[in-house]
Scaffold this motif. Structure first.
Motif, PDB file in Angstrom:
ATOM      1  N   VAL A 132       0.892  -1.316  -0.109  1.00 55.42           N
ATOM      2  CA  VAL A 132       0.087   0.078   0.091  1.00 55.42           C
ATOM      3  C   VAL A 132       0.984   1.127  -0.266  1.00 55.42           C
ATOM      4  N   ALA A 133       0.518   2.141  -0.810  1.00 54.38           N
ATOM      5  CA  ALA A 133       1.183   3.271  -0.939  1.00 54.38           C
ATOM      6  C   ALA A 133       0.317   4.713  -0.862  1.00 54.38           C
ATOM      7  N   VAL A 134       0.595   5.602   0.110  1.00 47.74           N
ATOM      8  CA  VAL A 134      -0.433   6.608   0.286  1.00 47.74           C
ATOM      9  C   VAL A 134      -0.081   7.678  -0.567  1.00 47.74           C
ATOM     10  N   GLU A 135      -0.848   8.366  -1.523  1.00 45.67           N
ATOM     11  CA  GLU A 135      -0.620   9.477  -2.492  1.00 45.67           C
ATOM     12  C   GLU A 135      -0.958  10.596  -1.826  1.00 45.67           C
ATOM     13  N   SER A 136      -1.886  10.682  -1.068  1.00 47.30           N
ATOM     14  CA  SER A 136      -2.464  12.030  -0.364  1.00 47.30           C
ATOM     15  C   SER A 136      -3.376  11.664   0.663  1.00 47.30           C
TER      16      SER A 136
END
Length: 191
Positions: A132-136
């Protein structure tokens, strides 16, 4: 690339050849009748997970179901072809990846509005993984009994063979990406 019309014709022929009503296969596969109908008409290309469920419902493997349908080794999924799903509670997800025979991988972009809880997801089969990678925004990720708060730019990996959850308890929308390798246990049916 897999032609959705050819895939739909194959699914329809397999289903009717087994004497299954659309609703019976939908129930067995755990997908909606409307989704299955759209796939059979060639109007929608199923995600890897949905295709695997349909294959399981027919007693086949995904790779056997897709055999001879692949016309190109490079598969491009244009933005207009991506599946956009508006979920209850106001959150939205887009399946970015094309369906690849024998590969249980999906890359999904999700947007959770402020104060939205996407809920809990059941454990996948052993050998499943999520990145999981959080963009904003800020994401509250539950993995088993632990909670992790992720800010823009943060990323995480976890074995997805445990229950997990996604929530945005903040005041602004949260956009994040999930890359998932989802293993599905096969039933005792003939492959």
């Amino acid at each position: 690339m897999i032609d959705p019309v050819s895939l739909g014709r194959r699914l329809h022929a397999l289903r009717t050849g087994r004497g299954l009503a659309l609703s019976a296969l939908a129930r067995e596969a755990g997908v909606s009748v409307s989704m299955l109908s759209a796939i059979e008409r060639g109007e929608k290309t199923p995600t890897v997970v949905v295709l695997s469920r349909i294959a399981d419902g027919l007693g086949w493997s995904s790779s056997r179901l897709l055999a001879d349908l692949e016309t190109d080794r490079v598969i491009v999924r244009r933005a207009a072809e991506q599946d956009h799903v508006a979920e209850p509670g106001g959150w939205h997800r887009t399946v970015l990846t094309p369906v690849v025979p024998g590969v249980n991988f999906e890359w999904i972009r999700t947007t959770l509005p402020a104060g939205c809880d996407a809920g809990e997801f059941p454990a996948y089969a052993p050998g499943s993984h999520e990145f999981v990678a959080v963009e904003s925004g800020t994401l509250w990720l539950g993995v088993d009994s632990a909670e992790h708060v992720l800010a823009a730019g943060d990323s995480v990996y976890f074995p997805a063979d445990v229950t997990h959850s996604y929530a945005n308890r903040g005041d602004e929308p949260c956009e994040y990406h999930v890359a998932a390798l989802v293993m599905r246990p096969r039933t005792g049916r003939v492959q």
